[in-house]
Design a protein around this motif. Structure first.
Motif, PDB file in Angstrom:
ATOM      1  N   ASP A  10     104.022  44.938  33.936  1.00 21.43           N
ATOM      2  CA  ASP A  10     104.426  43.674  34.546  1.00 21.43           C
ATOM      3  C   ASP A  10     103.194  42.786  34.688  1.00 21.43           C
ATOM      4  OD1 ASP A  10     105.539  41.587  35.911  1.00 21.43           O
ATOM      5  OD2 ASP A  10     105.776  42.679  37.788  1.00 21.43           O
ATOM      6  N   ARG A  11     103.116  41.793  33.863  1.00 19.69           N
ATOM      7  CA  ARG A  11     101.974  40.884  33.877  1.00 19.69           C
ATOM      8  C   ARG A  11     102.318  39.529  34.497  1.00 19.69           C
ATOM      9  NH1 ARG A  11      98.201  41.520  28.924  1.00 19.69           N
ATOM     10  NH2 ARG A  11      97.975  43.762  28.918  1.00 19.69           N
ATOM     11  N   SER A  12     103.434  39.444  35.149  1.00 23.13           N
ATOM     12  CA  SER A  12     103.919  38.157  35.633  1.00 23.13           C
ATOM     13  C   SER A  12     102.993  37.499  36.653  1.00 23.13           C
ATOM     14  CB  SER A  12     105.315  38.305  36.231  1.00 23.13           C
ATOM     15  OG  SER A  12     105.287  39.186  37.338  1.00 23.13           O
ATOM     16  N   ASP A  13     102.228  38.299  37.386  1.00 25.18           N
ATOM     17  CA  ASP A  13     101.346  37.702  38.405  1.00 25.18           C
ATOM     18  C   ASP A  13      99.867  37.931  38.117  1.00 25.18           C
ATOM     19  OD1 ASP A  13     101.334  40.415  38.891  1.00 25.18           O
ATOM     20  OD2 ASP A  13     101.601  40.238  41.051  1.00 25.18           O
ATOM     21  N   ASN A  14      99.531  38.263  36.877  1.00 20.68           N
ATOM     22  CA  ASN A  14      98.130  38.516  36.537  1.00 20.68           C
ATOM     23  C   ASN A  14      97.240  37.300  36.765  1.00 20.68           C
ATOM     24  OD1 ASN A  14      98.661  41.124  35.853  1.00 20.68           O
ATOM     25  ND2 ASN A  14      98.056  40.936  33.713  1.00 20.68           N
ATOM     26  N   VAL A  15      97.714  36.114  36.417  1.00 20.53           N
ATOM     27  CA  VAL A  15      96.889  34.916  36.579  1.00 20.53           C
ATOM     28  C   VAL A  15      96.532  34.726  38.050  1.00 20.53           C
ATOM     29  CG1 VAL A  15      96.857  32.393  36.361  1.00 20.53           C
ATOM     30  CG2 VAL A  15      97.762  33.791  34.500  1.00 20.53           C
ATOM     31  N   GLU A  55      78.351  36.856  38.252  1.00 18.86           N
ATOM     32  CA  GLU A  55      78.598  35.638  37.477  1.00 18.86           C
ATOM     33  C   GLU A  55      79.177  35.988  36.109  1.00 18.86           C
ATOM     34  OE1 GLU A  55      78.436  32.495  38.283  1.00 18.86           O
ATOM     35  OE2 GLU A  55      77.378  32.581  40.192  1.00 18.86           O
ATOM     36  N   GLU A  56      78.651  37.039  35.489  1.00 18.56           N
ATOM     37  CA  GLU A  56      79.187  37.483  34.194  1.00 18.56           C
ATOM     38  C   GLU A  56      80.638  37.935  34.349  1.00 18.56           C
ATOM     39  OE1 GLU A  56      76.661  40.480  32.501  1.00 18.56           O
ATOM     40  OE2 GLU A  56      74.900  39.197  32.623  1.00 18.56           O
ATOM     41  N   SER A  57      80.921  38.640  35.430  1.00 17.20           N
ATOM     42  CA  SER A  57      82.288  39.092  35.686  1.00 17.20           C
ATOM     43  C   SER A  57      83.231  37.911  35.862  1.00 17.20           C
ATOM     44  CB  SER A  57      82.343  39.978  36.934  1.00 17.20           C
ATOM     45  OG  SER A  57      81.647  41.174  36.720  1.00 17.20           O
ATOM     46  N   ILE A  58      82.768  36.902  36.559  1.00 16.35           N
ATOM     47  CA  ILE A  58      83.587  35.702  36.777  1.00 16.35           C
ATOM     48  C   ILE A  58      83.925  35.058  35.439  1.00 16.35           C
ATOM     49  CG2 ILE A  58      83.533  33.330  37.653  1.00 16.35           C
ATOM     50  CD1 ILE A  58      82.038  34.453  40.120  1.00 16.35           C
ATOM     51  N   GLU A  59      82.953  34.964  34.554  1.00 11.94           N
ATOM     52  CA  GLU A  59      83.216  34.373  33.240  1.00 11.94           C
ATOM     53  C   GLU A  59      84.260  35.188  32.488  1.00 11.94           C
ATOM     54  OE1 GLU A  59      82.374  31.387  32.107  1.00 11.94           O
ATOM     55  OE2 GLU A  59      81.560  31.195  34.125  1.00 11.94           O
ATOM     56  N   GLY A  60      84.156  36.508  32.568  1.00 14.02           N
ATOM     57  CA  GLY A  60      85.145  37.368  31.924  1.00 14.02           C
ATOM     58  C   GLY A  60      86.529  37.192  32.521  1.00 14.02           C
ATOM     59  N   MET A  61      86.586  37.094  33.845  1.00 14.40           N
ATOM     60  CA  MET A  61      87.878  36.899  34.508  1.00 14.40           C
ATOM     61  C   MET A  61      88.480  35.551  34.138  1.00 14.40           C
ATOM     62  SD  MET A  61      87.480  38.592  38.299  1.00 14.40           S
ATOM     63  CE  MET A  61      85.725  38.411  38.610  1.00 14.40           C
ATOM     64  N   ARG A  62      87.652  34.523  34.066  1.00 11.13           N
ATOM     65  CA  ARG A  62      88.157  33.193  33.694  1.00 11.13           C
ATOM     66  C   ARG A  62      88.685  33.197  32.260  1.00 11.13           C
ATOM     67  NH1 ARG A  62      83.603  29.702  36.915  1.00 11.13           N
ATOM     68  NH2 ARG A  62      84.739  29.646  38.883  1.00 11.13           N
ATOM     69  N   SER A  63      88.016  33.910  31.387  1.00 10.51           N
ATOM     70  CA  SER A  63      88.493  34.041  30.017  1.00 10.51           C
ATOM     71  C   SER A  63      89.841  34.752  29.990  1.00 10.51           C
ATOM     72  CB  SER A  63      87.470  34.807  29.179  1.00 10.51           C
ATOM     73  OG  SER A  63      87.960  35.052  27.896  1.00 10.51           O
ATOM     74  N   GLU A  64      89.951  35.796  30.797  1.00  4.88           N
ATOM     75  CA  GLU A  64      91.211  36.532  30.871  1.00  4.88           C
ATOM     76  C   GLU A  64      92.328  35.666  31.466  1.00  4.88           C
ATOM     77  OE1 GLU A  64      92.797  40.874  32.393  1.00  4.88           O
ATOM     78  OE2 GLU A  64      90.643  40.470  32.403  1.00  4.88           O
ATOM     79  N   ILE A  65      91.982  34.824  32.431  1.00  5.77           N
ATOM     80  CA  ILE A  65      92.967  33.899  33.006  1.00  5.77           C
ATOM     81  C   ILE A  65      93.506  32.990  31.909  1.00  5.77           C
ATOM     82  CG2 ILE A  65      93.235  31.866  34.499  1.00  5.77           C
ATOM     83  CD1 ILE A  65      91.311  33.296  36.478  1.00  5.77           C
ATOM     84  N   ARG A  66      92.606  32.455  31.078  1.00  5.34           N
ATOM     85  CA  ARG A  66      93.047  31.582  29.978  1.00  5.34           C
ATOM     86  C   ARG A  66      93.972  32.342  29.026  1.00  5.34           C
ATOM     87  NH1 ARG A  66      87.701  29.790  30.703  1.00  5.34           N
ATOM     88  NH2 ARG A  66      86.903  31.196  29.124  1.00  5.34           N
ATOM     89  N   ASP A  67      93.597  33.579  28.697  1.00  2.00           N
ATOM     90  CA  ASP A  67      94.425  34.399  27.794  1.00  2.00           C
ATOM     91  C   ASP A  67      95.800  34.661  28.393  1.00  2.00           C
ATOM     92  OD1 ASP A  67      92.281  34.479  26.082  1.00  2.00           O
ATOM     93  OD2 ASP A  67      91.706  36.536  26.565  1.00  2.00           O
ATOM     94  N   GLU A  68      95.822  35.040  29.665  1.00  2.00           N
ATOM     95  CA  GLU A  68      97.096  35.353  30.338  1.00  2.00           C
ATOM     96  C   GLU A  68      97.970  34.109  30.448  1.00  2.00           C
ATOM     97  OE1 GLU A  68      98.508  38.189  31.407  1.00  2.00           O
ATOM     98  OE2 GLU A  68      96.829  39.414  30.718  1.00  2.00           O
ATOM     99  N   ALA A  69      97.356  32.967  30.753  1.00  2.00           N
ATOM    100  CA  ALA A  69      98.108  31.720  30.870  1.00  2.00           C
ATOM    101  C   ALA A  69      98.703  31.339  29.509  1.00  2.00           C
ATOM    102  CB  ALA A  69      97.230  30.606  31.397  1.00  2.00           C
ATOM    103  N   ALA A  70      97.951  31.545  28.446  1.00  2.00           N
ATOM    104  CA  ALA A  70      98.455  31.251  27.106  1.00  2.00           C
ATOM    105  C   ALA A  70      99.598  32.195  26.746  1.00  2.00           C
ATOM    106  CB  ALA A  70      97.322  31.349  26.081  1.00  2.00           C
ATOM    107  N   ALA A  71      99.467  33.453  27.096  1.00  2.00           N
ATOM    108  CA  ALA A  71     100.520  34.430  26.811  1.00  2.00           C
ATOM    109  C   ALA A  71     101.783  34.126  27.602  1.00  2.00           C
ATOM    110  CB  ALA A  71     100.022  35.840  27.136  1.00  2.00           C
ATOM    111  N   ARG A  72     101.612  33.576  28.779  1.00  2.00           N
ATOM    112  CA  ARG A  72     102.755  33.228  29.622  1.00  2.00           C
ATOM    113  C   ARG A  72     103.579  32.112  28.995  1.00  2.00           C
ATOM    114  NH1 ARG A  72     101.557  32.026  35.956  1.00  2.00           N
ATOM    115  NH2 ARG A  72     101.289  34.250  36.265  1.00  2.00           N
ATOM    116  N   LYS A  73     102.902  31.206  28.267  1.00  2.00           N
ATOM    117  CA  LYS A  73     103.589  30.079  27.652  1.00  2.00           C
ATOM    118  C   LYS A  73     104.426  30.484  26.455  1.00  2.00           C
ATOM    119  CE  LYS A  73     100.245  26.593  29.082  1.00  2.00           C
ATOM    120  NZ  LYS A  73      99.245  25.625  28.637  1.00  2.00           N
ATOM    121  N   LYS A  74     104.108  31.627  25.865  1.00  2.00           N
ATOM    122  CA  LYS A  74     104.834  32.072  24.662  1.00  2.00           C
ATOM    123  C   LYS A  74     106.217  32.554  24.971  1.00  2.00           C
ATOM    124  CE  LYS A  74     100.805  33.218  21.981  1.00  2.00           C
ATOM    125  NZ  LYS A  74     100.090  34.206  21.250  1.00  2.00           N
TER     126      LYS A  74
END
Length: 74
Positions: A10-15, A55-74
């Motif tokens: 269940d990835r509905s609330d990952n973002v 800071e590196e972790s934050i960048e990774g999390m932000r990248s993952e947020i973008r990926d999850e948000a894009a996947a949500r739109k599909k």
């Protein structure tokens, strides 16, 4: 052996979870920077290194947020 099945993915609330994690990490960075005023040189170096990793972790999390948000739109 039991007949238990794994829970569905269940990835509905990952973002939202990732955004909370980013905010918590930013709070940890800020708290660590406040404590540097009371730390010795060795501790300051360790805090700076840990904050750099945060800071590196934050960048990774932000990248993952973008990926999850894009996947949500599909």
């Amino acid at each position: 052996m039991s007949n238990q099945r794994p829970k569905p993915d269940d990835r509905s609330d990952n973002v939202e979870k990732l955004k909370d994690m980013v905010q918590n990490t930013i709070g940890n960075i800020e708290a660590a920077e406040e404590t540097m005023g009371f730390a010795n040189e060795k501790e300051r170096v360790a805090i700076k290194a840990k904050n750099a990793r945060r800071e590196e972790s934050i960048e990774g999390m932000r990248s993952e947020i973008r990926d999850e948000a894009a996947a949500r739109k599909k």
